[in-house]
Enzyme design. Structure first.
Site, mmCIF file in Angstrom:
data_model
loop_
_atom_site.group_PDB
_atom_site.id
_atom_site.type_symbol
_atom_site.label_atom_id
_atom_site.label_comp_id
_atom_site.label_asym_id
_atom_site.label_seq_id
_atom_site.Cartn_x
_atom_site.Cartn_y
_atom_site.Cartn_z
ATOM 1 N N TYR A 138 28.812 33.130 37.962
ATOM 2 C CA TYR A 138 29.493 33.727 39.117
ATOM 3 C C TYR A 138 30.608 32.798 39.568
ATOM 4 O O TYR A 138 30.399 31.580 39.678
ATOM 5 C CB TYR A 138 28.485 33.912 40.268
ATOM 6 C CG TYR A 138 29.149 34.242 41.597
ATOM 7 C CD1 TYR A 138 29.306 35.559 41.993
ATOM 8 C CD2 TYR A 138 29.652 33.224 42.420
ATOM 9 C CE1 TYR A 138 29.944 35.870 43.182
ATOM 10 C CE2 TYR A 138 30.288 33.522 43.613
ATOM 11 C CZ TYR A 138 30.437 34.850 43.983
ATOM 12 O OH TYR A 138 31.080 35.154 45.155
ATOM 13 N N GLU A 159 36.069 37.949 43.688
ATOM 14 C CA GLU A 159 35.006 37.364 42.874
ATOM 15 C C GLU A 159 34.888 37.999 41.502
ATOM 16 O O GLU A 159 35.295 39.139 41.294
ATOM 17 C CB GLU A 159 33.651 37.374 43.610
ATOM 18 C CG GLU A 159 33.142 38.714 43.998
ATOM 19 C CD GLU A 159 31.811 38.657 44.761
ATOM 20 O OE1 GLU A 159 31.495 37.656 45.428
ATOM 21 O OE2 GLU A 159 31.072 39.651 44.667
#
Ligand code: GDP
Ligand code: MN
Length: 383
Positions: free
Chosen positions: A102, A190
Site C-alpha cells: 500500500y 493512494e
C-alpha cells in the site's frame, strides 16, 4: 470530489507511474470487445463506483476469455456496492501478483502537511491493518515547500522491499504519486495494491484520488472529471443550491446557519442521545429559496424522523427563514415533525409568520434539540 479508478489511473499514468492500460465498458458487449482488443489472455473486470472494498463485494473479477469477460461484466454491472449502482466497469489486462503493498498520501490536519504512508501489508484490507497492526504502516510528513525528496522516498520504499531494484522503482513511484497528488489538488491519493510482478516490476493495480473541492475552481481539467450520475443526488442538489450538506446515518435532520453552529447542533443532538442525519449549513445569506432547497434535501432522506431548524439570526434573517419554511410547506408536504429554534435578527417577525400557519418557534437551543431528539425517537409520530 471523488474520482473513479479509471480516471485516477489516467492521472497516475500521466505522472509516469506504471499502470496497466484499461478500457471502460458500460455493457457486457463492450466489455467483451475491450477484452478482445486487449487480447493478452486473462483480463480483470472492475466495478467503477466511488467506494472502496469492491474486491470483497464481488466487484473485481478475473476472466480468461472475452466471452467470460462479458459474463463477469454482466454480473458486476448488476451489483450495488455500498448503496452505489455499478454503471461502468474497467477492463484491464490481469497482472500476475507476487506481493501487494500500500502507498498513499493525505493532507494531514494534525501536522498541517501532506503525509506519505506506506505499508508492505497492502491488498484489500488496509483498514484492518491500520486497526490491528498499525506498526505495519509507516508515515512521513512532507514539507510542501520541497515536496518528497529522493532520499525520503528511498527511506519509505525500504519499508516495502529489501531488493534494491524494487526499492528504486517504488521510490520513483512515491515521488510521482506525490506530484500527481499536488497537481490534482487532492486531499488523498493512494495505490492499493502496488504490486510486484514475476518480472520484478512494480506496478499500480488500483488508484484512488479524492480532490479537495476548494481546488476545483482553479483546476477546470479536474472539475471536468466530475461524474454527477455516480454522486449522491442530495449532495449534488445541495451543491447546486450553494448549501453545504453532508449526509450522516442518524434520524434527526438538521438545518442550521453557519458551520460552527451546525457542528454545535450536531454535538448537542448526540449529547441528548440522538443521532444527526446530516450536517447542513444554509450559510450566511438569507434567501428563502435556500431554505426550501434545504428542506427538500433533508426530507428526501428516508431515515429522517424529525427536522430541527437551529437559526441564530445575524446576517441570516429569521423572517426569511420563516418565509422559506412556509413556502416549502406550501410546495410539498413535509411528513415529519419540524422543530424550530430561532433567535436574533427579526425574530419577532419570524414568530408571527410561523404562527400564521400554525407553527411554533422556540428560542432555547437545549430545549429545541431535546424535543427534536425525543420526537425522532418516537419515529416522528407526533410533533
Ligand atoms: P478494491 O477492493 O476496491 O480496493 O479493488 P482493487 O482494485 O484493489 O482489487 C482488489 C484485489 O483484487 C486486489 O488486492 C488484488 O488482490 C485483486 N486484483 C486486482 N487486480 C488484479 C489483477 O490484475 N490480477 C490479479 N491476479 N488480481 C487482481
Ligand atoms: Mn484497492
Amino acid at each position: 470530489m471523488n474520482l473513479h479508478e479509471y480516471q485516477a489511473r489516467e492521472l497516475l499514468r500521466r505522472a509516469g507511474i506504471p499502470v496497466p492500460p484499461g478500457e471502460v465498458a458500460t455493457t457486457p458487449a463492450e466489455a467483451k470487445a475491450a477484452a478482445e482488443r486487449i487480447g493478452t489472455g486473462k483480463v480483470v473486470v472492475k466495478a467503477q463506483v466511488h467506494a472502496g472494498g469492491r474486491g470483497k463485494a464481488g466487484g473485481v473479477k478475473l476472466a480468461d476469455t472475452p466471452e467470460q469477460a462479458a459474463d463477469v461484466a454482466s454480473k458486476i454491472l448488476a451489483l450495488t456496492i455500498k448503496g452505489l449502482r455499478v454503471e461502468k466497469v474497467l477492463i484491464a489486462p490481469a497482472a500476475q501478483i507476487v506481493s501487494e503493498a500500500y502507498i498513499g498520501v493525505i493532507v494531514d490536519r494534525a501536522s498541517q502537511s501532506p503525509v506519505m504512508m506506506v505499508s508492505p501489508a497492502g491488498g484489500i484490507d488496509i483498514e484492518e491493518v491500520a486497526a490491528k497492526t498499525p506498526e505495519k504502516i509507516f508515515r512521513m510528513r512532507v514539507d510542501a515547500r520541497y515536496g518528497l525528496l529522493s532520499h525520503q522516498a528511498m527511506e519509505l520504499a525500504f519499508h516495502l522491499y529489501t531488493d534494491v531494484a524494487l526499492v528504486r522503482q517504488a521510490a520513483d513511484i512515491l515521488q510521482k504519486l506525490y506530484r500527481a497528488f499536488v497537481d490534482a489538488g487532492a486531499s488523498l491519493a493512494e495505490i492499493n495494491p502496488l504490486v510486484v510482478t514475476p518480472k520484478n516490476e512494480v506496478v499500480a493495480l488500483d488508484a484512488k484520488i479524492v480532490v479537495d473541492d476548494n481546488e476545483l475552481e482553479r483546476k477546470p481539467a479536474i472539475e471536468a472529471l466530475r461524474d454527477v450520475s455516480s454522486e449522491n443526488p442530495s449532495e449534488v442538489k445541495a451543491r447546486d443550491a450553494n448549501l453545504t450538506y453532508i449526509k450522516l446515518d442518524g434520524n434527526v435532520g438538521c438545518i442550521v446557519n453557519g458551520a460552527g453552529l451546525a457542528m454545535a447542533t450536531m454535538d448537542l443532538v448526540k449529547y441528548y442521545g440522538g443521532e444527526p442525519a446530516n450536517f447542513l449549513d444554509i450559510g450566511g445569506s438569507s434567501n428563502p429559496d435556500k431554505v426550501v432547497a434545504a428542506l427538500q434535501i433533508v426530507t428526501a432522506d428516508p431515515n429522517v424522523k424529525a427536522i430541527l431548524f437551529n437559526i441564530f439570526g445575524g446576517i441570516t434573517r429569521c423572517d426569511d427563514v420563516a418565509n422559506g419554511i412556509v413556502a416549502a410547506t406550501k410546495q410539498f408536504t413535509v411528513k415529519v415533525p419540524i422543530v424550530i429554534r430561532l433567535t436574533g435578527t427579526n425574530e419577532q417577525e419570524a414568530v408571527r409568520i410561523l404562527e400564521g400557519v400554525g407553527m411554533k418557534a422556540m428560542t432555547d437551543m437545549d430545549l429545541a434539540v431535546q424535543k427534536a431528539v425525543e420526537v425522532a425517537k418516537k419515529g416522528g409520530a407526533a410533533a
